[in-house]
Design a protein around this motif. Structure first.
Motif, PDB file in Angstrom:
ATOM      1  N   SER A  62      43.772  40.721  41.267  1.00  0.00           N
ATOM      2  CA  SER A  62      44.250  39.383  40.899  1.00  0.00           C
ATOM      3  C   SER A  62      45.024  39.347  39.583  1.00  0.00           C
ATOM      4  O   SER A  62      45.673  38.349  39.283  1.00  0.00           O
ATOM      5  CB  SER A  62      43.082  38.394  40.852  1.00  0.00           C
ATOM      6  OG  SER A  62      42.141  38.793  39.885  1.00  0.00           O
ATOM      7  N   GLN A  66      48.839  37.762  43.918  1.00  0.00           N
ATOM      8  CA  GLN A  66      48.263  36.501  44.358  1.00  0.00           C
ATOM      9  C   GLN A  66      48.523  36.397  45.856  1.00  0.00           C
ATOM     10  O   GLN A  66      49.141  37.286  46.450  1.00  0.00           O
ATOM     11  CB  GLN A  66      48.925  35.324  43.645  1.00  0.00           C
ATOM     12  CG  GLN A  66      48.627  35.248  42.168  1.00  0.00           C
ATOM     13  CD  GLN A  66      49.284  34.034  41.537  1.00  0.00           C
ATOM     14  OE1 GLN A  66      49.459  32.994  42.169  1.00  0.00           O
ATOM     15  NE2 GLN A  66      49.650  34.168  40.263  1.00  0.00           N
ATOM     16  N   ASN A  85      49.045  26.728  50.492  1.00  0.00           N
ATOM     17  CA  ASN A  85      47.820  27.059  49.754  1.00  0.00           C
ATOM     18  C   ASN A  85      48.113  28.234  48.838  1.00  0.00           C
ATOM     19  O   ASN A  85      48.860  29.139  49.205  1.00  0.00           O
ATOM     20  CB  ASN A  85      46.682  27.456  50.713  1.00  0.00           C
ATOM     21  CG  ASN A  85      46.137  26.273  51.477  1.00  0.00           C
ATOM     22  OD1 ASN A  85      45.763  25.274  50.888  1.00  0.00           O
ATOM     23  ND2 ASN A  85      46.092  26.401  52.793  1.00  0.00           N
ATOM     24  N   HIS A  87      46.152  31.200  46.363  1.00  0.00           N
ATOM     25  CA  HIS A  87      44.873  31.851  46.056  1.00  0.00           C
ATOM     26  C   HIS A  87      45.117  32.947  45.021  1.00  0.00           C
ATOM     27  O   HIS A  87      46.128  33.630  45.059  1.00  0.00           O
ATOM     28  CB  HIS A  87      44.277  32.483  47.321  1.00  0.00           C
ATOM     29  CG  HIS A  87      44.154  31.517  48.456  1.00  0.00           C
ATOM     30  ND1 HIS A  87      43.082  30.682  48.602  1.00  0.00           N
ATOM     31  CD2 HIS A  87      44.986  31.250  49.493  1.00  0.00           C
ATOM     32  CE1 HIS A  87      43.246  29.939  49.687  1.00  0.00           C
ATOM     33  NE2 HIS A  87      44.393  30.263  50.241  1.00  0.00           N
ATOM     34  N   ASN A  88      44.144  33.122  44.130  1.00  0.00           N
ATOM     35  CA  ASN A  88      44.271  34.179  43.120  1.00  0.00           C
ATOM     36  C   ASN A  88      42.918  34.756  42.724  1.00  0.00           C
ATOM     37  O   ASN A  88      42.736  35.227  41.612  1.00  0.00           O
ATOM     38  CB  ASN A  88      45.016  33.659  41.885  1.00  0.00           C
ATOM     39  CG  ASN A  88      44.332  32.466  41.260  1.00  0.00           C
ATOM     40  OD1 ASN A  88      43.210  32.102  41.628  1.00  0.00           O
ATOM     41  ND2 ASN A  88      45.003  31.846  40.306  1.00  0.00           N
ATOM     42  N   ASP A  89      41.964  34.750  43.665  1.00  0.00           N
ATOM     43  CA  ASP A  89      40.613  35.213  43.348  1.00  0.00           C
ATOM     44  C   ASP A  89      40.387  36.704  43.597  1.00  0.00           C
ATOM     45  O   ASP A  89      39.335  37.229  43.263  1.00  0.00           O
ATOM     46  CB  ASP A  89      39.578  34.390  44.113  1.00  0.00           C
ATOM     47  CG  ASP A  89      39.726  34.499  45.622  1.00  0.00           C
ATOM     48  OD1 ASP A  89      40.629  35.203  46.106  1.00  0.00           O
ATOM     49  OD2 ASP A  89      38.927  33.862  46.333  1.00  0.00           O
ATOM     50  N   THR A  92      40.277  36.899  49.045  1.00  0.00           N
ATOM     51  CA  THR A  92      40.509  35.633  49.728  1.00  0.00           C
ATOM     52  C   THR A  92      40.264  35.778  51.215  1.00  0.00           C
ATOM     53  O   THR A  92      40.828  36.667  51.852  1.00  0.00           O
ATOM     54  CB  THR A  92      41.962  35.156  49.483  1.00  0.00           C
ATOM     55  OG1 THR A  92      42.184  35.070  48.079  1.00  0.00           O
ATOM     56  CG2 THR A  92      42.213  33.820  50.140  1.00  0.00           C
TER      57      THR A  92
END
Length: 190
Positions: A62, A66, A85, A87-89, A92
């Motif tokens: 991350s 992303q 959407n 996400h950057n965790d 995902t």
């Protein structure tokens, strides 16, 4: 007392055997390479059949990458300015909740252009759902003869049908569960 225990045990066994088994597949995007540069995601997705209920798991660093879900036009142009959407965790999980096409890309400058993008098409039936039977010829009717194509272009062979997973569809599983439940209630009454 022994008869009651035997009845409960056999009823429980019947319940376990008749309960529906519906399997969804969790795909690790890019397999062991994950969501990173240098992976051909078109080739990765090409041998897979994605169905409603399946999940895509994106594993990535991350601090470098992303994940954006985008429209088809944004996918083709590698634009994430209108991301559906973001996400950057780094881990995902996306549930493929409806039939149709899904488009993903890494919005880091140069990454999408370098191949870090994925398009998947999801079929309408969930994993393990029974296929819809083909309509049969009405009784007394004769089967129709297929028309011959007007062009001289050879027909393209269709891809092989996916293998049956052996899973029971939810609707038939619910029916089985209701029948087993009825049998259990009746069994305890006698």
């Amino acid at each position: 007392m022994a008869k009651a225990i035997a009845m409960v045990a056999s009823s429980f066994l019947i319940l376990l055997l008749a309960s529906p088994s519906v399997f969804a597949t969790d795909y690790a995007v890019g397999d062991s390479s994950g969501w990173s540069l240098g992976v051909d995601y078109t080739t990765w997705a090409s041998g897979k059949t994605f169905k409603v209920g399946d999940t895509l798991t994106f594993n990535y660093d991350s601090s470098t990458h992303q994940l954006d879900e985008v429209s088809e036009s944004d996918y083709k142009s590698c634009s994430s300015s209108n991301a559906i959407n973001t996400h950057n965790d780094g881990n995902t999980k996306i549930t493929l909740s409806k039939a149709g096409s899904y488009y993903f890309l890494c919005p880091t400058v140069g990454h999408c252009g370098g191949g870090m993008k994925l398009a998947v098409t999801v079929s309408g039936s969930s994993s393990g759902s029974p296929s819809t039977p083909s309509p049969s010829t009405p009784s007394g009717g004769s089967p129709s003869t297929p028309s011959t194509p007007s062009s001289s272009t050879p027909a393209t062979p269709s891809s092989p049908a996916p293998k049956d997973s052996g899973a029971v569809g939810v609707s038939s599983g619910v029916t089985q569960l209701a029948l087993v439940g009825s049998a259990l209630v009746l069994g305890f009454m006698f």
